[in-house]
Design a protein around this motif. Structure first.
Motif, short mmCIF file in Angstrom:
data_model
loop_
_atom_site.label_atom_id
_atom_site.label_comp_id
_atom_site.label_asym_id
_atom_site.label_seq_id
_atom_site.Cartn_x
_atom_site.Cartn_y
_atom_site.Cartn_z
N GLU A 1 5.21 8.99 8.85
CA GLU A 1 4.33 8.54 9.94
C GLU A 1 3.90 7.10 9.69
O GLU A 1 3.98 6.59 8.59
CB GLU A 1 3.10 9.44 10.04
N ASP A 2 3.43 6.46 10.76
CA ASP A 2 2.92 5.10 10.64
C ASP A 2 1.45 5.10 10.27
O ASP A 2 0.74 6.11 10.44
CB ASP A 2 3.12 4.34 11.97
N THR B 1 -2.13 2.33 10.18
CA THR B 1 -2.72 1.03 10.49
C THR B 1 -4.16 0.98 10.00
O THR B 1 -4.90 1.94 10.16
CB THR B 1 -2.70 0.74 12.00
N LYS C 1 5.64 -10.28 8.10
CA LYS C 1 6.20 -8.99 7.74
C LYS C 1 6.68 -9.00 6.30
O LYS C 1 7.22 -10.00 5.80
CB LYS C 1 7.36 -8.64 8.67
N ARG D 1 8.40 -2.92 5.38
CA ARG D 1 7.80 -2.02 6.37
C ARG D 1 6.36 -2.39 6.71
O ARG D 1 5.73 -1.72 7.53
CB ARG D 1 7.84 -0.58 5.82
N HIS E 1 -0.16 -2.89 9.34
CA HIS E 1 0.55 -1.74 9.87
C HIS E 1 1.71 -1.41 8.93
O HIS E 1 2.48 -2.30 8.57
CB HIS E 1 1.08 -2.03 11.27
N ILE E 2 1.79 -0.15 8.55
CA ILE E 2 2.92 0.30 7.73
C ILE E 2 3.77 1.24 8.57
O ILE E 2 3.25 2.25 9.11
CB ILE E 2 2.46 1.02 6.45
N THR E 3 5.02 0.96 8.69
CA THR E 3 5.95 1.79 9.44
C THR E 3 6.59 2.81 8.50
O THR E 3 6.99 2.46 7.39
CB THR E 3 7.04 0.92 10.08
N ALA E 4 6.66 4.05 8.97
CA ALA E 4 7.34 5.11 8.20
C ALA E 4 6.87 5.15 6.76
O ALA E 4 7.61 4.81 5.83
CB ALA E 4 8.85 4.92 8.28
N THR E 5 5.64 5.58 6.57
CA THR E 5 5.04 5.58 5.24
C THR E 5 5.87 6.37 4.23
O THR E 5 6.55 7.35 4.57
CB THR E 5 3.62 6.17 5.28
#
Lengths: 111, 112
Positions: A17-18, A20, A57, A60, A75-79
């Motif tokens: 999951e992401d 923030t 950036k 991720r 924001h972290i994408t695909a933790t």
């Protein structure tokens, strides 16, 4: 006063999951920095944002500095489980001598 | 970061005692800082130093004393420890004002 508010205080996410975290200041910031502290460790510098509207950036991780230079987000994408830790923002208020650290967001990633 | 070291890593003492926490950096950074970290408060600045022989108060300086006779060392002294000073203490350094900070591993201090 010269404070930097950070929300949320805690966040639990499923792996993948992401995530923030947000920082807000009532006054303009000259720059904002982000740090990560692993459990039992010390804060480690991640990045510094200086320009209005700046976006940076790191793999991720996406960092933003607001147009008014009063807020920022990470924001972290695909933790992943390696993302576990507490993320701090630290703002340098215009004309101030030192950074003010936010209270941090503690991220837990559930495998 | 091996360039900034704190000692001791752990310390238990009693109220009223004097205790000194040490901080040493090998980068020749101008700025050095002492923070305390408590649950719900994040990192709060106790004292900082812009150069040797120049120190200034941070957000929570009461009950603490610092000195900086040499650029590389920045000791923090609790002259008469109180239970409210139980905390994790971090030393940090930076090249200049407002620049990224490098932290030591911290000292976990318990005052009984």
């Amino acid at each position: 006063g010269q404070q930097v508010m950070q929300i949320p205080q805690y966040q639990h996410v499923q792996e993948g999951e992401d995530f923030t975290t947000y920082c807000n200041s009532s006054t303009t910031l000259s720059n904002i920095q982000w740090y990560k502290q692993r459990p039992g460790g010390h804060p480690v510098f991640l990045i510094q944002l200086v320009k209005s509207g700046e976006v940076k950036k790191q793999k991720r991780l996406t960092f933003q500095f607001g147009e008014a230079k009063k807020n920022s987000s990470l924001h972290i994408t695909a933790t992943q489980t390696t993302d576990v830790g507490t993320y701090f923002c630290a703002g340098l208020h215009t004309g101030a001598n030192n950074l003010f650290f936010g209270t941090g967001t503690r991220l837990t990633v559930i495998p | 970061d091996a360039g900034i070291t704190q000692s001791p890593r752990y310390k238990i003492t009693e109220t009223g005692r004097q205790v000194t926490l040490m901080c040493h950096q090998t980068w020749s950074h101008s700025y050095m800082f002492w923070y305390r970290q408590d649950l719900g408060h994040g990192l709060r600045l106790i004292y900082y130093s812009a150069a040797a022989d120049i120190t200034d108060k941070g957000e929570v300086p009461d009950g603490y004393v610092v000195s900086r006779s040499k650029t590389e060392n920045f000791p923090l002294t609790l002259e008469s420890a109180t239970r409210s000073q139980t905390s994790v203490y971090f030393c940090a350094s930076s090249l200049g004002q407002g620049q990224p900070q490098h932290f030591g591993d911290g000292t976990r201090l318990s005052i009984l």
